[in-house]
Enzyme design. Sequence first.
Site, PDB file in Angstrom:
ATOM      1  N   CYS A 101       2.173   4.338  -4.717  1.00  0.00           N
ATOM      2  CA  CYS A 101       1.407   5.286  -3.894  1.00  0.00           C
ATOM      3  C   CYS A 101      -0.105   5.057  -4.066  1.00  0.00           C
ATOM      4  O   CYS A 101      -0.603   4.023  -3.660  1.00  0.00           O
ATOM      5  CB  CYS A 101       1.836   6.712  -4.218  1.00  0.00           C
ATOM      6  SG  CYS A 101       1.444   7.857  -2.904  1.00  0.00           S
ATOM      7  N   HIS A 160       7.574   6.786  -3.361  1.00  0.00           N
ATOM      8  CA  HIS A 160       7.896   6.967  -4.783  1.00  0.00           C
ATOM      9  C   HIS A 160       9.375   6.662  -5.036  1.00  0.00           C
ATOM     10  O   HIS A 160      10.201   7.576  -5.002  1.00  0.00           O
ATOM     11  CB  HIS A 160       7.622   8.407  -5.208  1.00  0.00           C
ATOM     12  CG  HIS A 160       6.182   8.799  -5.134  1.00  0.00           C
ATOM     13  ND1 HIS A 160       5.351   8.749  -6.218  1.00  0.00           N
ATOM     14  CD2 HIS A 160       5.423   9.234  -4.093  1.00  0.00           C
ATOM     15  CE1 HIS A 160       4.139   9.153  -5.869  1.00  0.00           C
ATOM     16  NE2 HIS A 160       4.156   9.447  -4.590  1.00  0.00           N
ATOM     17  N   GLU A 181      10.844   6.219  -7.674  1.00  0.00           N
ATOM     18  CA  GLU A 181      11.330   6.865  -8.905  1.00  0.00           C
ATOM     19  C   GLU A 181      12.070   8.179  -8.648  1.00  0.00           C
ATOM     20  O   GLU A 181      12.934   8.565  -9.428  1.00  0.00           O
ATOM     21  CB  GLU A 181      10.164   7.114  -9.872  1.00  0.00           C
ATOM     22  CG  GLU A 181       9.070   8.061  -9.383  1.00  0.00           C
ATOM     23  CD  GLU A 181       7.974   7.367  -8.590  1.00  0.00           C
ATOM     24  OE1 GLU A 181       8.200   6.222  -8.139  1.00  0.00           O
ATOM     25  OE2 GLU A 181       6.901   7.960  -8.401  1.00  0.00           O
TER      26      GLU A 181
HETATM   27  N1  GLN Z   1      -3.720  10.609  -3.196  1.00  0.00           N
HETATM   28  C1  GLN Z   1      -3.002   9.654  -2.419  1.00  0.00           C
HETATM   29  C2  GLN Z   1      -2.733  10.134  -0.999  1.00  0.00           C
HETATM   30  O1  GLN Z   1      -2.760  11.313  -0.746  1.00  0.00           O
HETATM   31  C3  GLN Z   1      -1.710   9.215  -3.086  1.00  0.00           C
HETATM   32  C4  GLN Z   1      -0.907  10.314  -3.649  1.00  0.00           C
HETATM   33  C5  GLN Z   1       0.126   9.827  -4.628  1.00  0.00           C
HETATM   34  O2  GLN Z   1      -0.116   8.908  -5.405  1.00  0.00           O
HETATM   35  N2  GLN Z   1       1.269  10.488  -4.634  1.00  0.00           N
HETATM   36  O3  GLN Z   1      -2.463   9.354  -0.137  1.00  0.00           O
END
Ligand code: GLN
Length: 556
Positions: free
Chosen positions: A408, A533, A535
Amino acid sequence: MLEAERLLNCTAVRLLLTPRRKTGGLKLTKYVFVTGGVLSSLGKGIVTASTALLFKSMGYSVTAVKIDPYVNVDASTMNPYAHGEVFVTEDGGETDLDLGHYERFLHQNLTKNNNITTGKVYLSVIEKERRGEYLGQTVQIIPHVTDEIKSMIREVSKDFDVAIVEIGGTVGDIEGLPFLEAARQMWVEEGRRGVAFVHVALVPVLSTTGEQKTKPLQHSVQELRRIGIQPDVVIARSTKPLEPEARRKVALYSSLPEEAVFSDPDVGFVYEVPLVLNDQGYPSYLARVLGLEARRPELGAWKEFVEKLKGLPEGPTIAMVGKYTKLKDSYISIIEALKHSAVKAGFRPKLKWIEVTDVEREKLRAEEAVEGADGAIVLPGFGERGAEGKIRVIKALREQGKPALGICYGMQMMVVEVARHLAGLEGAHSEEVDPSTPHPVVALLEEQKGVEYVGGTLRLGAKTVRIVRGTKLWEAYGREVVRERHRHRYDVNPKYLDVLEKAGLRVSAWDEEGRVPEGVELKGQEFWGVQYHPEYKSRPLEPAPVYTRFLRSLRR
Ligand code: GLN
């Protein structure tokens, strides 16, 4: 104790109050409430998850519910530094990290409604009041708030044989009272065998004498009784197994037979807890309390997983690159996913934590930070703090050719690093960190423009991801379409893809419509990442392919 309370605790009265439920052809759900005594962070979530797994292994359909007595509506606005990771469900709920444990143990998806908070309950009650649904009544904690709590618990549990409901916090907390009261009412309404109370409490060991002290536990049981709840089972959390004398005392003061007292000592891996409890006959005892047939739990595959995990040799070192590294619970699903994948990969990686704010403040040099690491996971995150530190670490990893996997925000920062240092886009950044960057290579998602509220408004939950053939992600999954969970507001800016591609970066996955890049990788290098994600969907018996592939790349 008040006379009325004493009466309520008396078995004869409990029997008088027994079956009141009309079945109406619906499933008769049994409820197990898990409460905590003495301290929080006792591992109540693991006991809840273990109880859920054990009932499922007996052949019952099971769900698990987490009650968080805080006033936040959900975990979306909470700092991981205080509460640990925000766990995202398939339906896009931003929930307490305990739901992650439940899903991993149950091997089953839960929903946002499996996490009930004070905020959620009050929001619903207040909305009803505004709509005039209380018909002129004075809206009160009892019965209106407690009714709302009960109906939320029943609604999410209605299709299951057993619902395990964990009440967060510690017995005696003011904010937990309405939930305990609702649980007590359910015990009255559901009949004696409809509800069971499992109380998990700490039994500290005195460092001077090594003696187990049960007094705090006794007091927490008294506190429960004061509000009309008599536990059916007590689980003693301690660093070591409960000694016979301590067990005798716990039973005596809890008004329970000794068979109702179980021991939950420290173990190497949380996945051992269901096995430890099962060996003591916990599931069959609890099944009998609930009037359910005490079947033998089928735990073969689980046992095999635990044995393999315990027997793994220690392998290469992974640098964990993030800014919430002082509270490892901030990344709990990733840590657990690595354990699941470890069994597949045949080794258990060592983790080396790199605090990027230290690199940013020049307390630590990036090159030094990555020393001794065989690869790295660039962790998720939010906001400006630590971003430059993270980018410096990424640069060091790339230049040294160490396998790096970005998750992410981690992936977004990898794109920024490539943009600045390989594509020559000076000052490139994510709009999240630098809204006035000349090169917004990571930009606000189209759908996010105009979003007003902060809480619960990100791009959330499971979405279709289309994997591009011939990429690392393709190697990981071996298929074209997967469903993975998301939590972000920004994405790799498609306008920059041409320049980035010339610098060697390619998109390895797209969203359903082909608009949002869901994965990227650098040509000729183990330097890749995902916007989602993986995970959140990793399970002991079904590890996330992305982490398995990453671990394997460390051994090449
Ligand atoms: N802050 C980033 C976004 O909003 C990624 C968020 C995260 O790592 N879950 O795109």
